[in-house]
Write an enzyme that holds these catalytic residues in place. Structure first.
Site, PDB file in Angstrom:
ATOM      1  N   ASN A 148       0.818  -1.204   0.000  1.00 55.65           N
ATOM      2  CA  ASN A 148       0.000   0.000   0.000  1.00 55.65           C
ATOM      3  C   ASN A 148       0.854   1.258   0.000  1.00 55.65           C
ATOM      4  O   ASN A 148       2.000   1.223  -0.427  1.00 55.65           O
ATOM      5  CB  ASN A 148      -1.050   0.001   1.095  1.00 55.65           C
ATOM      6  CG  ASN A 148      -2.414   0.358   0.500  1.00 55.65           C
ATOM      7  OD1 ASN A 148      -2.639   1.492   0.104  1.00 55.65           O
ATOM      8  ND2 ASN A 148      -3.292  -0.633   0.378  1.00 55.65           N
ATOM      9  N   HIS A 203       2.579   3.264   1.974  1.00 57.66           N
ATOM     10  CA  HIS A 203       3.942   3.330   2.510  1.00 57.66           C
ATOM     11  C   HIS A 203       4.899   2.505   1.666  1.00 57.66           C
ATOM     12  O   HIS A 203       6.061   2.890   1.471  1.00 57.66           O
ATOM     13  CB  HIS A 203       3.970   2.858   3.962  1.00 57.66           C
ATOM     14  CG  HIS A 203       5.199   3.253   4.701  1.00 57.66           C
ATOM     15  ND1 HIS A 203       6.255   2.399   4.895  1.00 57.66           N
ATOM     16  CD2 HIS A 203       5.558   4.432   5.289  1.00 57.66           C
ATOM     17  CE1 HIS A 203       7.201   3.024   5.584  1.00 57.66           C
ATOM     18  NE2 HIS A 203       6.809   4.261   5.828  1.00 57.66           N
ATOM     19  N   CYS A 204       4.419   1.388   1.138  1.00 58.63           N
ATOM     20  CA  CYS A 204       5.259   0.497   0.332  1.00 58.63           C
ATOM     21  C   CYS A 204       5.700   1.131  -0.989  1.00 58.63           C
ATOM     22  O   CYS A 204       6.754   0.782  -1.517  1.00 58.63           O
ATOM     23  CB  CYS A 204       4.515  -0.792   0.012  1.00 58.63           C
ATOM     24  SG  CYS A 204       3.880  -1.694   1.429  1.00 58.63           S
ATOM     25  N   ILE A 205       4.888   2.033  -1.537  1.00 55.86           N
ATOM     26  CA  ILE A 205       5.181   2.590  -2.866  1.00 55.86           C
ATOM     27  C   ILE A 205       5.818   3.973  -2.789  1.00 55.86           C
ATOM     28  O   ILE A 205       5.955   4.645  -3.814  1.00 55.86           O
ATOM     29  CB  ILE A 205       3.920   2.640  -3.742  1.00 55.86           C
ATOM     30  CG1 ILE A 205       2.884   3.623  -3.197  1.00 55.86           C
ATOM     31  CG2 ILE A 205       3.326   1.242  -3.901  1.00 55.86           C
ATOM     32  CD1 ILE A 205       1.739   3.929  -4.149  1.00 55.86           C
TER      33      ILE A 205
END
Length: 368
Positions: free
Chosen positions: A354, A356-358
């Protein structure tokens, strides 16, 4: 650009907390058809919405392949968004980009961890991953920032959270997994984290969220909101497979003290769903040897904890879920001086992560 053979700690650098001032945020444009459905078009719309939300608060740089540069530039029609051409294997810049470190003299450098697609040939999500392993170096060269490379140490940025005051939170499920650094003991892993991030205390949660295909990244489960306070994904449903994971994490957090000797205040964030991909969504993903297939019977690891702190704002995912409003209220309560912006996160979740991951924040230089 230099490549120091020392460590950030030895040179006076530390990893700042996410709420410290940013110079910009980095993203990578999605296109991989065996991960993003329908040729990546729904994901591109979702990434564009995230980039534009961040751009309200700080500059954004989006890395796009040569084949997608023109499309990305057209869709990211915002004066605060820069698009640069960088090849990659996928779009998870939290894990492939540099972990930036700062000193008190106004310098910013980057740590370039080894990357093996979350497990290499023992559970990794795709092959090859060579271009992803080069993303951090390319970003640091664009920014002309010194680079600390850890050729013999694999780490993803989503597997750690710091408070900027000497404490790091991670999970045993990920960092002690044999598919990351099987040649290192827990003590040796801790030593590397201390040397490269300048932390003193490391809090080990047993696991991350259920079915998180990254092997339990902490950024999908628990994060700092300020020194001494954390936000933990939570369920009271004893039939939920996350229940025991949440209970175990809470026990560790309540028994821990940070590098300053403080007991932690734990705020609870409800877990959305349970969420699942539809058959139609799964059918839109290409089937390619070496990549992880999508299955509508497997629960998605949805989490409101997977948000980004920006300069004056919180960019968080929504899921068209009854808990969306409660999640927004909790974020506004724990970040009273920030504006909470919710962006639809389902398409990103379908790809395996999501907001934070991208994203990967680049801290602003500071002088003591």
């Amino acid at each position: 650009m230099s490549n120091p053979t020392s460590t950030p700690r030895a040179d006076g650098f530390r990893m700042p907390a996410e709420w410290e001032p940013h110079e910009q945020t980095w993203m990578v444009w999605p296109e991989r058809p065996d991960n993003w459905r329908n040729g990546g078009k729904p994901a591109q719309a979702a990434f564009a919405a995230v980039a534009k939300a961040i751009a309200r608060f700080e500059p954004v740089t989006v890395c796009a392949s040569a084949g997608q540069y023109e499309n990305a530039r057209a869709r990211l029609d915002d004066g605060n968004i820069r698009v640069v051409e960088i090849s990659s294997d996928d779009a998870w810049v939290r894990d492939t980009g540099p972990t930036f470190v700062i000193d008190d003299k106004g310098d910013v450098r980057g740590v370039d961890w080894g990357f093996n697609a979350w497990g290499g040939f023992e559970g990794g999500l795709y092959f090859p991953w060579q271009r992803d392993d080069q993303v951090a170096r390319k970003i640091l060269e664009i920014e002309r920032r010194a680079r600390y490379r850890t050729d013999d140490f694999v780490l993803e940025g989503g597997s750690i959270h710091v408070d900027g005051e000497g404490t790091l939170i991670t999970t045993e499920e990920c960092l002690l997994n044999h598919n990351r650094n099987p040649h290192l003991s827990q003590a040796e892993i801790e030593r590397t984290l201390r040397d490269y991030l300048a932390v003193e205390s490391i809090i080990w949660l047993p696991n991350g969220l259920y079915n998180d295909e990254t092997d339990g990244h902490v950024d999908n489960f628990c994060c700092y909101v300020r020194p001494g306070e954390v936000l933990l994904a939570w369920t009271d449903d004893q039939d939920d497979p996350n229940y025991l994971r949440c209970q175990a994490a809470l026990r560790v957090l309540e028994e821990s003290r940070d590098a300053k000797g403080r007991k932690l205040v734990v705020h609870k964030m409800p877990i959305p769903g349970p969420l699942y991909a539809t058959q139609e969504e799964c059918d839109g993903v290409d089937i390619v040897e070496g990549s992880q297939p999508r299955d509508p019977s497997i629960r998605l690891a949805g989490s409101y904890v997977n948000f980004l702190i920006v300069n004056g704002g919180i960019i968080a995912p929504s899921f068209d879920d009854p808990k969306d409003a409660e999640a927004r209220a909790i974020l506004q309560r724990v970040f009273p001086e920030h504006e909470v912006v919710m962006v639809p996160g389902r398409e990103i979740l379908l790809g395996g992560g999501n907001i934070h991951c991208i994203t990967q924040q680049q801290p602003a230089p500071r002088k003591a």
